[in-house]
Design a protein around this motif. Structure first.
Motif, short mmCIF file in Angstrom:
data_model
loop_
_atom_site.label_atom_id
_atom_site.label_comp_id
_atom_site.label_asym_id
_atom_site.label_seq_id
_atom_site.Cartn_x
_atom_site.Cartn_y
_atom_site.Cartn_z
N THR A 10 0.81 -1.20 0.00
CA THR A 10 0.00 0.00 0.00
C THR A 10 0.85 1.26 0.00
N TYR B 119 -6.43 -0.49 9.14
CA TYR B 119 -7.55 0.27 8.59
C TYR B 119 -7.92 -0.21 7.20
N ALA B 120 -9.23 -0.29 6.98
CA ALA B 120 -9.73 -0.42 5.62
C ALA B 120 -10.07 1.00 5.19
N GLN B 122 -11.53 2.65 2.86
CA GLN B 122 -12.89 3.02 2.44
C GLN B 122 -13.84 3.04 3.63
#
Lengths: 141, 138
Positions: A10, B119-120, B122
């Motif tokens: 990410t 954390y996601a 969205q």
């Protein structure tokens, strides 16, 4: 414990997947005082830079290990943790020789940063001064 | 790193989100995501930093996204309690990983039981939107 595999992907995606982000110079700001870090980072963002914030040299090293390389490192000297800003600059000089380094300090003298930094700003410094310095280093690269 | 369906979030958002997260890699990812969505994001690494920011009359946040475990003397629960006393009305989203944390967070926060870490992005965005949308205007 966070999922580091997920994070590695990410973090890299953050700076690799967006053409806009790649086009902008990336600056790693290392400063332990939140209000200074906030003002410096927001000034650089307003000037068009992509900014990654670290609150210590240890955090900065963690970021450098996992994320894409920034164009400029702006670091304070005196910070909590196992490494100070001078040691951070020294390590970066060896591992990322192309990375431009700006050292800021209210304590250290400019001559102490000789060979470690491309620029030195004594605190308190003007935000315009810092932004101009970063821009000059990016343009000269 | 904007995900599918986020386009509507980018626009005229001017609210400030204070992200309080001790893990720099987690913090930078969620902060970058929220900035991509148009929010102004302030990054704090500890409860002390968050309190320093929130204690200033000339600075403000609209939402605080706070990890429960902050690695220092003051954890996210204590910070949420401090915010309730010092900044009533300021929305707090607590994020943790343990069921017990979820229960305590549910008692401290009006905006839902709790957010799971990692954390996601969205999900965080949706929760922030909902919190801001229900605030009284003006």
């Amino acid at each position: 414990m966070v999922a580091l595999g997920f994070l590695r992907m990410t973090v890299l995606d953050t700076y690799a997947a967006e053409p806009d982000a790649c086009a902008r110079p990336m600056v790693l700001v290392v400063e332990d005082e939140i209000l200074i870090r906030m003002m410096v980072s927001e000034s650089l963002r307003q000037a068009g830079c992509e900014v990654v914030e670290a609150a210590s040299a240890d955090e900065a090293l963690e970021v450098l290990e996992l994320s894409a390389s920034p164009d400029v490192l702006v670091t304070d000297v005196k910070m909590p943790g196992s490494v100070d800003g001078l040691e951070l600059a020294s390590r970066v000089r060896k591992t990322l020789p192309g990375l431009k380094v700006v050292i800021t300090s209210g304590h250290a003298l400019a001559q102490n940063t000789f060979g470690l930094a491309d620029a030195f700003l004594a605190k308190p410094f003007g935000l315009d001064q810092l932004v101009g310095q970063v821009r000059a280093l990016v343009d000269a690269a | 790193m904007r995900g599918d369906g986020d386009t509507e979030a980018v626009a005229t958002v001017t609210e400030t989100v204070l992200v309080v997260e001790a893990d720099v890699l987690v913090r930078l990812v969620i902060a970058a995501y929220l900035r991509d969505c148009g929010y102004r994001v302030i990054e704090a690494t500890s409860a002390d930093e968050a309190m320093l920011f929130l204690g200033r009359d000339d600075l403000r946040a609209d939402v605080v996204l706070c990890a429960v475990d902050l690695g220092g003397e003051t954890d996210g629960f204590a910070l949420a309690q401090w915010i309730r006393r010092q900044r009533p009305g300021l929305e707090v989203l607590l994020a943790g990983t343990v069921a017990r944390e979820a229960h305590i967070a549910g008692q401290l926060c009006d905006g839902g039981p709790h957010l799971a870490r990692p954390y996601a992005p969205q999900v965080v965005l949706d929760r922030i939107r909902r919190l801001l949308a229900r605030r009284p205007r003006g």
